[in-house]
Design an enzyme around this catalytic site. Structure first.
Site, PDB file in Angstrom:
ATOM      1  N   HIS A 220      45.142  47.378  39.703  1.00  0.00           N
ATOM      2  CA  HIS A 220      44.155  46.545  39.030  1.00  0.00           C
ATOM      3  C   HIS A 220      43.316  47.303  38.003  1.00  0.00           C
ATOM      4  O   HIS A 220      42.388  46.736  37.424  1.00  0.00           O
ATOM      5  CB  HIS A 220      43.254  45.896  40.078  1.00  0.00           C
ATOM      6  CG  HIS A 220      44.026  45.232  41.173  1.00  0.00           C
ATOM      7  ND1 HIS A 220      44.808  44.122  40.962  1.00  0.00           N
ATOM      8  CD2 HIS A 220      44.168  45.549  42.496  1.00  0.00           C
ATOM      9  CE1 HIS A 220      45.384  43.772  42.105  1.00  0.00           C
ATOM     10  NE2 HIS A 220      45.012  44.622  43.040  1.00  0.00           N
TER      11      HIS A 220
ATOM     12  N   ASP B 103      38.375  47.488  47.188  1.00  0.00           N
ATOM     13  CA  ASP B 103      39.814  47.525  46.920  1.00  0.00           C
ATOM     14  C   ASP B 103      40.056  48.335  45.648  1.00  0.00           C
ATOM     15  O   ASP B 103      40.005  47.810  44.536  1.00  0.00           O
ATOM     16  CB  ASP B 103      40.367  46.111  46.774  1.00  0.00           C
ATOM     17  CG  ASP B 103      41.891  46.089  46.665  1.00  0.00           C
ATOM     18  OD1 ASP B 103      42.490  47.153  46.399  1.00  0.00           O
ATOM     19  OD2 ASP B 103      42.477  45.009  46.843  1.00  0.00           O
TER      20      ASP B 103
ATOM     21  N   ILE C 265      46.480  43.824  36.648  1.00  0.00           N
ATOM     22  CA  ILE C 265      46.236  42.426  36.976  1.00  0.00           C
ATOM     23  C   ILE C 265      44.974  42.297  37.830  1.00  0.00           C
ATOM     24  O   ILE C 265      44.470  43.285  38.377  1.00  0.00           O
ATOM     25  CB  ILE C 265      47.435  41.808  37.727  1.00  0.00           C
ATOM     26  CG1 ILE C 265      47.680  42.529  39.064  1.00  0.00           C
ATOM     27  CG2 ILE C 265      48.681  41.845  36.844  1.00  0.00           C
ATOM     28  CD1 ILE C 265      48.774  41.894  39.921  1.00  0.00           C
TER      29      ILE C 265
ATOM     30  N   GLY D 100      44.283  39.573  43.782  1.00  0.00           N
ATOM     31  CA  GLY D 100      44.483  38.229  44.312  1.00  0.00           C
ATOM     32  C   GLY D 100      43.256  37.730  45.055  1.00  0.00           C
ATOM     33  O   GLY D 100      42.887  36.554  44.952  1.00  0.00           O
TER      34      GLY D 100
END
Length: 293
Positions: free
Chosen positions: A202, A197, A217, A220
């Site tokens: 991110h 990913d 961030i 998830g």
């Protein structure tokens, strides 16, 4: 064009997905296995430890059931920085092999108008070379600013698989049966992204700012993987063959370096409820359900 509602209910082209032992090891490191004690979780972090056979963390199923790279379907024309993961579920029909190959077929099942944005849900089924299902995964993505276009849903199949938050859920009014605390690393997102990913949300500060975040961030699904490790060890005695399904709703972002606290409540035979929060009490995965044996 905003969201393409004509995709709903139409299966995408099947895509081949394969992985090997190194992929499984890298994923385990990306979700924190062995970080606090390198001599623990060796079945998931090494392939040549005497007396210990390599195994795969159950939450790797979510990656194994994803169409990769250019095979992912384009949902419409919108700023990708406005998309965040909303929820995720998977069901394992059998334990994951250390190395494997599957055919993944994905279908957009819903595009729901939520006013300030749209919730897009998909289902992916990964089958082995004999056509037998190995993984059923369902996930939701919230796209900010794409509301107002109405909702479209496909008819659901008879194989419901893990619930996507549609069953009643109430936090038990008692102390959790288990509480697990994991520290994430400041570079956790940079490590996790090596499992595939590469969303710059991110890693790229400018891209994260477009999404309304002060800094990049954590994925998830990285938080989801940390949580899955807690479920595996506390509910299944670290045996992936006893881990069958997991659902969680992402309620707040996590920053790399945050400490995660996973609270688990046993809820009858083979079922548990959970929440994951940061050290300050902010719930980051809510309405969690796990099924095990």
């Amino acid at each position: 064009m905003a969201l393409d509602h004509t995709l709903v209910g139409v299966p995408g082209e099947p895509a081949e997905r394969s992985w090997n032992g190194t992929d499984a090891l890298l994923y385990a490191l990306g979700v924190g296995a062995g970080a606090e004690d390198p001599l623990q979780e060796l079945a998931f972090t090494t392939e040549n430890t005497e007396g210990i056979a390599q195994q795969v963390l159950p939450t790797f199923a979510v990656l194994a059931a994803q169409a990769s790279g250019g095979r992912r379907r384009k949902l419409g024309d919108f700023d990708p920085a406005r998309l965040v993961h909303a929820d995720q579920a998977f069901r394992l029909h059998r334990p994951l092999p250390v190395a494997g190959s599957v055919t993944v077929t994905s279908t957009v099942t819903e595009m729901l108008d939520k006013g300030r944005g749209a919730l897009v849900r998909t289902e992916s089924v990964a089958t082995d070379a004999d056509g037998r299902p190995l993984i059923t995964a369902r996930g939701g993505a919230f796209i900010m600013g794409e509301g107002g276009a109405g909702s479209v849903s496909a008819e659901r199949s008879g194989d419901e698989g893990p619930a996507l938050g549609d069953e009643p859920w109430t936090r038990p009014e008692r102390e959790p049966d288990h509480r697990v605390v994991y520290r994430t690393r400041p570079d956790q997102a940079l490590l996790y992204r090596l499992s595939g990913d590469r969303n710059p949300l991110h890693s790229d500060p400018a891209f994260a700012a477009r999404g309304g975040f002060d800094r990049p961030i954590l994925h998830g699904l990285c938080t989801y993987g940390f949580t899955g490790r807690a479920l595996l060890h506390e509910l299944c005695d670290s045996d992936p063959a006893r881990f069958h399904a997991m659902y969680g709703r992402f309620s707040r972002p996590v920053l790399p370096g945050d400490t995660l606290v996973v609270d688990l409540w046993r809820d009858g035979e083979g079922r548990a409820l959970f929440q994951t929060r940061t050290e300050d009490g902010t719930v980051v995965i809510d309405r969690g359900v796990a099924r095990h044996s």
